[in-house]
Design a protein around this motif. Sequence first.
Motif, mmCIF file in Angstrom:
data_model
loop_
_atom_site.group_PDB
_atom_site.id
_atom_site.type_symbol
_atom_site.label_atom_id
_atom_site.label_comp_id
_atom_site.label_asym_id
_atom_site.label_seq_id
_atom_site.Cartn_x
_atom_site.Cartn_y
_atom_site.Cartn_z
ATOM 1 N N GLU A 32 40.206 19.098 125.700
ATOM 2 C CA GLU A 32 39.664 18.883 124.357
ATOM 3 C C GLU A 32 38.141 18.927 124.376
ATOM 4 O O GLU A 32 37.506 19.505 123.490
ATOM 5 C CB GLU A 32 40.145 17.538 123.814
ATOM 6 N N THR A 33 37.539 18.321 125.400
ATOM 7 C CA THR A 33 36.068 18.324 125.529
ATOM 8 C C THR A 33 35.551 19.749 125.697
ATOM 9 O O THR A 33 34.557 20.146 125.079
ATOM 10 C CB THR A 33 35.642 17.464 126.730
ATOM 11 N N THR A 34 36.241 20.538 126.540
ATOM 12 C CA THR A 34 35.849 21.936 126.757
ATOM 13 C C THR A 34 35.901 22.720 125.448
ATOM 14 O O THR A 34 34.990 23.496 125.134
ATOM 15 C CB THR A 34 36.775 22.597 127.795
ATOM 16 N N LEU A 35 36.965 22.525 124.674
ATOM 17 C CA LEU A 35 37.113 23.244 123.410
ATOM 18 C C LEU A 35 36.032 22.841 122.406
ATOM 19 O O LEU A 35 35.509 23.684 121.666
ATOM 20 C CB LEU A 35 38.506 22.994 122.816
ATOM 21 N N GLU A 36 35.692 21.554 122.390
ATOM 22 C CA GLU A 36 34.624 21.082 121.496
ATOM 23 C C GLU A 36 33.289 21.706 121.881
ATOM 24 O O GLU A 36 32.514 22.133 121.013
ATOM 25 C CB GLU A 36 34.543 19.554 121.548
ATOM 26 N N GLU A 37 33.033 21.752 123.186
ATOM 27 C CA GLU A 37 31.775 22.349 123.659
ATOM 28 C C GLU A 37 31.723 23.831 123.318
ATOM 29 O O GLU A 37 30.690 24.364 122.910
ATOM 30 C CB GLU A 37 31.642 22.151 125.172
ATOM 31 N N HIS B 237 30.982 24.273 119.674
ATOM 32 C CA HIS B 237 29.575 23.971 119.405
ATOM 33 C C HIS B 237 28.700 25.160 119.801
ATOM 34 O O HIS B 237 27.803 25.580 119.053
ATOM 35 C CB HIS B 237 29.171 22.711 120.178
ATOM 36 N N MET B 238 28.966 25.716 121.000
ATOM 37 C CA MET B 238 28.182 26.861 121.472
ATOM 38 C C MET B 238 28.402 28.084 120.592
ATOM 39 O O MET B 238 27.486 28.871 120.351
ATOM 40 C CB MET B 238 28.546 27.174 122.920
ATOM 41 N N GLN B 239 29.636 28.245 120.104
ATOM 42 C CA GLN B 239 29.957 29.376 119.227
ATOM 43 C C GLN B 239 29.120 29.322 117.957
ATOM 44 O O GLN B 239 28.574 30.343 117.510
ATOM 45 C CB GLN B 239 31.459 29.342 118.866
ATOM 46 N N LYS B 240 29.001 28.128 117.389
ATOM 47 C CA LYS B 240 28.184 27.969 116.181
ATOM 48 C C LYS B 240 26.718 28.265 116.457
ATOM 49 O O LYS B 240 26.031 28.878 115.633
ATOM 50 C CB LYS B 240 28.351 26.554 115.634
ATOM 51 N N GLN B 241 26.245 27.814 117.625
ATOM 52 C CA GLN B 241 24.852 28.096 117.995
ATOM 53 C C GLN B 241 24.628 29.601 118.113
ATOM 54 O O GLN B 241 23.623 30.140 117.624
ATOM 55 C CB GLN B 241 24.510 27.422 119.330
#
Length: 872
Positions: free
Chosen positions: A730-735, A738-742
């Motif tokens: 779950e943490t990996t997917l959240e990260e 986040h990076m995708q949006k950046q």
Amino acid sequence: MLTSTEIRQTFLDFFKSKGHQIVPSAPIVVKNDPTLMFTNAGMNQFKDYFLGNEVPKSTRIADTQKCLRVSGKHNDLEEVGVDTYHHTMFEMLGNWSFGDYFKAEAIAWSWELLTEVYKLDKDRLYVSVFQGDDKEGIPASKIALEEWQKLIEDKDHIVYGNKKDNFWEMGDTGPCGPCSEIHVDMRPDAERALIPGHKLVNADHPQVIEIWNNVFIQYNRKKDGSLEELPARHVDTGMGFERLVRVIQGKKSNYDTDVFTPTIANTEKITGMHYDFGDSKQAIAFRVIADHIRAISFTIADGQLPSNTGAGYVIRRILRRAVRYYFSFLNYKQPLLHQLVSGLADQFATVFPELKKQQEFVTKVILEEENGFLRTLENGLKRFEDLKVENNTLAGDVAFELNDTYGFPLDLTQLIAAEKNWTVDVDGFNAEMAQQKARSRKAAEVDTEDWVIVNECAATEFVGYDHHEANTKVWKYRKVSAKGKTQYQVVLEQTPFYAESGGQVGDTGNCIMNDNEFPIVDTKKENDLIIHVMDVLPETLEGEVIAKIDASRRRKIKRHHTATHLLQAALQQVLGSHIAQKGSLNNNDYMRFDFSHFAKVSDEELAEVEKIVNQKIRQNIPVVVKTMSKDEALKLGAMALFGEKYGELVRVVIIDPKYSIELCGGTHVASTGELGIFKITSESAIAAGVRRIEALAGCKAEAWINQQLQAFQNIKLLYKNPKDIVKSIETTLEEKQHMQKQLERIEAKMLVGLRNELLKKVDNIHGVSFIGDLVEVGSADSLRKVCHDMKNELKSPYLVCLASNIGGKPSVAIMIDEAYASEKNLDAAKMIKDHVSGLIKGGGGGQKTFANAGGQDAGKLSEVLQVIKGLV
């Protein structure tokens, strides 16, 4: 006036009084017969009796049989609704003698029933007898002629028929014989006075029609075309129920009888249109619908769902033909057919109750099919708007594409074309259709030799429920060639090999002859004949044979078959009693179970089903198999499958009388504990109202679970064995999110910069603003966005062509100013098709003002830009 129900019952009662056993109709969908998709004659379910593969329990039988004729030799589909007496589905009333009575009784009883019971006017009846065939050396039907002469005084009412009309054959090979037809002249007296009826027999006159055919089976047609006398002679008669009702009720059309008028009345009520009994397209539409809804409903009730292949495709074609007629000629643009099912189910509830029992399911399937095809029709009409024609003629290959892809028959295409003042290249269409049929025929070609008898035998004895091998002999064999491969079909006197049926695959194994082993690669059923398929045939087939199945493979199959029974009972517990089997596959690798249900089965429901099955496995319940009468089994609460043919005695598989009782001819484990473990691997939809579960049992389930656990261990290792692997993922997917949006924010700024740079590169060519450039973007969507972002910045007229190498794959986008496109008749999609796709070895499409393409060769992108610039 007798009703159709009374007419049917009178026929059955009459032959019961003549010592005939009345049997139920076989399913309209044929199983275990490679020569047929549907029951197309009353005799189909008795083929084994005629072929000598099985001995009938009664030598006199009568019934009413649901039949379907739409494909192959008996293709009546395009006639249905246009004339008044052809149908897709129809009832065939029949009486049979298997080595019992012959010509004298059959002829006398048919005349007695028609003239003394139904009270038909003898003066309107004509009979035909076989005139013989000198070429084949077949004598004329002397006995039949003599029998008719005893009954009919006016000799003009007895006509001679040639081999085409009065010699019946089951197929290219097999039982056959002369026949004697009975025709009725329904014309007004004034017409009959002008032309005598005997001149119109078999002349396709709509009011002089055949109603009954008495076939006298006395020969066997061999592969070389020669005929041999059969050891036993049989009678096979068939009378078209719908035509008989028309004659007795004194109607001019089958559709004017009470077999069809309730459906026509319902259609009038739903559509608000009126049936005028004529030949208009509107009247034809009413008849097409009244006929086709019967064929569609009863085949689905008997287990055949519409699909894109085989028998399912035939049903889909029939349904779509009905939809096209109400869409085009009754101006009804929403689903209609499903609204007619309830009336049909009530009408036939006493004679064919399977439709009433499955009314909701059949209605749902038809509704989904109608909705799907109405969407396809809409897309086809849009496609029509984009068609380019030359000299106001629609090309034959385009008309064929509309038929093949969108289901537009030629007449519908001609209708729409006429509205646009176009003609259609019919010859070109017919040529394309002929090519397709030739391809289909070639793909389906099978060359089957005659049976070679090695040892005389009455029927094969199956011993595979109790034994894995048997000492036996070869009864007969034949050679079969298809798709360039030759195989041999062998029939044994006694066999342990289970033939594919009831969802269970056929056994494989070996035959040991003269100390040599010969593999049996499959076991099939042809009607009730068990056929062992071999790639290699021993030099000699005489003497003792040891037939031995692959026991290890059989054990895996048995586990999956028993698991199917456990699964169905569990599904009924969790989802409800409406669950009914719609198909299954049990092989050595996995099991598949199709069932009626109108919603996705949730993960929680699947878990509960799986839990129940595994509980039953752990309880190690004995699997009890009993043989009893069908009525006894149904009183016990045994489940029977719709569309299956059962004999008087049935095999019942019981896994706890309170849990699962099913009619089943397959092989099973001795107790549920042998399954070990059960695991569902997938659940999906396969058709409207039909779900599919795939699952594993025993060692196959164990292997699958171990595979999943190994994958889980590998994931844990990648994450360095965290305490909570789910939280880590779950943490990996959240990260990642986040990076995708950046990245998207960065790319958006980059695209703005790219747009501004491109706007500085406008090239004015003869007053047209042209931008053509090779750019760096991350996706085809980004290429599209850059184009659209320049729209408001460019002055008309303009044309933009951007190309990009995205991860080694070419991507091209073309945008044209709308006014410029209209003025110069430019089309971005056509530019892509004609000038870009070939260069980049790909394809694409779009609209007149914007289109894009992708491909395989990114080395020609600069050339693409030069070509488009050259066009400007």
